[in-house]
Design an enzyme around this catalytic site. Structure first.
Site, short mmCIF file in Angstrom:
data_model
loop_
_atom_site.label_atom_id
_atom_site.label_comp_id
_atom_site.label_asym_id
_atom_site.label_seq_id
_atom_site.Cartn_x
_atom_site.Cartn_y
_atom_site.Cartn_z
N HIS A 160 1.75 2.17 -3.40
CA HIS A 160 0.68 2.88 -4.11
C HIS A 160 0.69 4.36 -3.75
O HIS A 160 0.53 5.23 -4.61
CB HIS A 160 -0.68 2.27 -3.76
N THR A 209 0.83 -1.21 0.00
CA THR A 209 0.00 0.00 0.00
C THR A 209 0.87 1.26 0.00
O THR A 209 0.54 2.26 -0.66
CB THR A 209 -0.91 -0.01 1.24
#
Lengths: 355, 355, 355, 355
Positions: free
Chosen positions: D47, D44
């Protein structure tokens, strides 16, 4: 809001309770203040009233007693996230710390640092009460306040009955006190098959029948053969589930005898001392499961209870035998002490107009 | 195939066993005949050898004893569907009827009409044995026959340990007999956290250590404080799981004391009489679960056991202390009776070349 | 006993069924012969009647059709252990081998070698039928034969609803065929909280309401918003349980949308081809459980069903829309084929006097 | 304590991260301040680094990133009950409200009002970090800080593997990223039987083999037949458990094909869009269970993980491929972006002397 309120106090060590005017409490950051609509008497409250050894060791007077309650939120603490003024709430009486290993293992209701409302903290026999958000339960606004007040003890029955699935199963209930009567109702509403209830008082066994029992066995009647009757009725197999609500040696022994192989035994009743158990024949060879039941699962039990009440299949009203003003609390305790055992739950209302 | 075989018989009522030549049995329609590779002695067999009251009431001589066994299928009955000649099988000793309400409730292992191999039917202390297909378990062909022979008692340990998930949990094992030692190994192979073992014999506690225990407590040593030690080591919380393999009053009492709130207590040991249990503090307030364990789940236990053996993480070899010819069965029984308790499992081979 | 009987046959490949006189069959060693009291038409029987591709590939004419049945035992095989003449039995239609790994893992109902009564073996649309003991279920003698005949399809609903506990839970049922209507009744009798039913036919949704649904949603009515309505009614949380009885793409998609976090989705309906699923949002992020449901658990489902019927809380009578003589089977199939979808279960009686 | 600290910030909308000196935060009443020992990079975080659409919609710069962390408590808030200075803690990244219906149904990890550490609150890529007590997990003081830092992602694997018991079961793992490799290790440490791993990268499949897989299948190699190989190796039955860590259409489809009847499919991987599923053959007829897995159960997963680590059977070290100074965070992100997929977990240390 007036600054004083009526409250029933254990004012000092020793028997008895007194009504006093006390300050209305302030909710802390994660607490709410409720205006009490109805509050009922627990067997534990009777122990405190009479000041038994346990009470003397645990209770620190002065203390407002009471932990079975419902009311409307009138003030919310700074960090309360979900509740708002006007919400109609009941209270779980077991206040968990939420962070100990017991809480974190899904057992908040038996938290290692457990506090009990009205025992370790100020209680609910009053016009107002403070409820921590962590134990507040929001009700349907139109739920009968008498029922909303007794959700805590009703929850004992829900947990005892539904500790494992009971739908379609045959059940033997030992006990005909409020817990025993309620557990019959919960089992019936949950789709149990045949329900046997074993008790001592015709009046209470009749309440059990109203709640859904199929067969009542009164052990005070000569010739009553609990084990024989239940085994005969189940083709010698025994029942799928035993719900033991008494803690008596006889009930535990008979319960293990009527339990089928692979069956479930929920142990809710509290014996005064050690119990003799036929571990080999009653548990090991049978592949039985004995489940200790204390309090209510937080919050599985409460969700199940709310759903059962909403379904219309569970109605604990027959157990509520007395609805009285809070000012008449002495009558309520007297009814519960009476030898005729005709009191189920006694619900008290701060405002008599609400009865 | 020769028409006679050696077999160890209870030839008549009374103590002792004898080797005789008897007819090789014929399998029925849903049975198979196996050539016995290895067969081990159960504690029950010792009772029959010595002809205790239970044996006298249950056993009908003449009877070939024995129920812990492995071997290769040499003949199959007409209606056998899955097994074929050459398969290497072990036997579940509990022969269920498969259609009674107990069997149909998933409890075949405690069937209402249960027969036990080598007790109620001809057994396995012989060159050949008949095994009903319903209790035959197909092994990996390369499994050590000594281990294949003891799958039945090993399965007791698997069932006791895995009656609920044990991965990552702290465990207290009471008992250091073969069952106690095996259950340590199963718990360890299944990813249990810390494992405490409570026993009496240094030799056996050492076997437990080999199987994976972290802490051994010998109750015969002065100053051993089982409850204090375990509670201290678990920050006062207690263990997640108690595996009770002894049936002794002391172990049951201490087991309940060291069990954490919400914990699981598997009861495998069989007491001779009633047991005193602190139901209130040991079970109800704790929200504990007592699980009666008898036999092995059919067939969940067997699948779990096969997987554990295949994983290479479970190796019960340390428990197999004796590998002897079947002809030397008297030595085997003597080893198990010896006061020094240095025998674990005694495995007998009809063909000494297989040892 | 007469040696010939009336039976409804798929006499040869191709559409249609015919009534013929055929030999009364003999039960094998572990089978019983029953005199059929009532036998009902399954959707599968319609496929065989019309001879679709599946039927052509599976059915070997000549074959007596039918697998939903009840009757009295008139002859027992040599090795039958529990049933006796006069017993009133129904049949589980899934005949397991009992010894394959699937059966031994507790999944007899989807046995790796499964045979289906009336599909792979001679069926029950006849005056007499042979039932293997392994699939015979003994009823209360006074159970309505029409209900006893439909226990097999009713069991689908019991399994779908009770694959996990449903007491106190909110439920969305997708489908208003017999399975959808029955599953409403089972959920209601088991103490479910609010029940939403989604369907297409007002007549059937009314049957659902009779069986206990609280909210009916007819997707053929303009403006019906299934997802919005259910989410609004559950404060945006969604329902605890979805029971999907249709196999349609729309129902599966909407079912996942109305399911709450941590909820349970029982998948009983069979789509014709692959289904698009929003695995990320519908299942993973939600922590949802999708449970495939086929047949009935042997025998947990049957025990639950018997208990529910005995409790008096489950009455599937509204679903039984037609009770006709077996001789009028053509009318029964026509009713089920009718475009108005007003047929629930069609029960046929070999002896019209029994209707 | 110095008043400023180094921290890695998303300073403004757009790609990239920057190190800045920022104020050391103050813990609130129920929070603790920790001195970060080690903190690792999650997918994550990548991202957010690259500022994809999801990041742009969710992240409010400036924000200190990071949520996989361990460190020592240096300051405790006023209402903290159990933690004290010096405790060595890790953090659960999912911060629950604890009182919403989702939390109260035992699903705190997917709370309806969930906040994620380092996404919705200030994160851990810094010298100090604030951790709410409700998500603090106390470690053994001697646990390797690199392992303590990755408990959060390791917990995904623990939850995925142990959502149901896995001991003794055969397992197919789809995926060879860190989650896929870890889940192999968890399954092995928990006593799984045979373990198949399906992946794409030889380097990673080798890490899986180190963690305990028995059979590796590389789908980029010509001729690899995942379904055929697994079915052959399981005598056509399929595996007991599928652990799906990829979210790819191919893996989901093949996973359902190799799952046995009655098997369990843990769905952890997140597909980008809808997935085609053969609901009829893959789930319904099989009686399969699909379990959506997100985050980690609070706190069952953490207890299991701690027990597995203490047992010595689970060692995730092979997955930790990089240990670097926090100042070198750009290298860490580059390693994770590299096309050769040789990075497992990248652990960063504020103090390079700790590496």
């Amino acid at each position: 809001m007036s600054e004083k309120m009526r409250a029933i106090l254990k004012a000092q060590a020793g028997p008895g309770l007194e009504m006093h005017m006390v300050d209305i409490p302030e909710p802390g950051p994660r607490e709410v203040l409720i205006k009490v609509k109805a509050t009922s008497i627990c067997g534990t409250d009777r122990h405190v009233y009479h000041w038994d050894d346990w009470s003397a060791s645990r209770i620190k007077p002065p203390l407002v007693l009471g932990h079975e309650v419902c009311g409307h939120v009138v003030q919310i603490g700074r960090d309360v996230t979900l509740l708002k003024e006007g919400d109609f709430v009941s209270a779980e009486s077991h206040i968990p710390c939420t962070v100990c290993p017991v809480c974190r293992s899904g057992q908040q209701h038996i938290c290692a640092n457990l506090k009990i409302l009205g025992i370790d903290t100020r209680g609910t026999f009053a016009e107002y009460a403070v409820i921590p958000e962590v134990v507040a339960w929001k009700n349907d606004p139109d739920l009968d306040p008498a029922i909303a007040a007794i959700l805590e003890p009703l929850g004992n029955a829900v947990y005892t009955a539904l500790a494992e699935p009971i739908t379609g199963q045959s059940v033997a209930v030992f006990g005909d006190g409020p817990a025993g009567i309620n557990v019959v109702g919960v089992a019936r509403a949950s789709g149990a098959g045949r329900i046997f209830q074993v008790g001592k008082y015709p009046f209470r066994l009749d309440l059990g029948r109203q709640m859904g029992s199929d067969v009542c066995l009164n052990i005070t009647e000569p010739g009553t053969d609990v084990v024989g009757t239940i085994l005969d009725a189940t083709e010698g197999i025994g029942v799928d589930v035993v719900l033991e609500m008494t803690g008596s040696q006889q009930a535990v022994s008979e319960g293990l005898q009527v339990l089928r192989k692979g069956g479930r035994f929920s142990a809710f009743g509290l014996p005064a001392g050690p119990i003799q158990m036929d571990l080999a024949n009653g548990i090991v060879f049978k592949g039985a499961r004995i489940l200790g039941i204390n309090g209510r699962l937080m919050w599985e039990t409460w969700f199940q209870m709310a759903g059962l009440l909403r379904s219309g299949k569970l109605d604990p009203s027959p157990v509520i035998t007395h609805r009285i003003p809070l000012d008449d609390f002495e009558q309520g305790f007297a009814a519960m002490d009476a030898a005729d055992r005709r009191a189920g739950k006694v619900v008290m209302y701060p405002d008599p107009a609400d009865i």
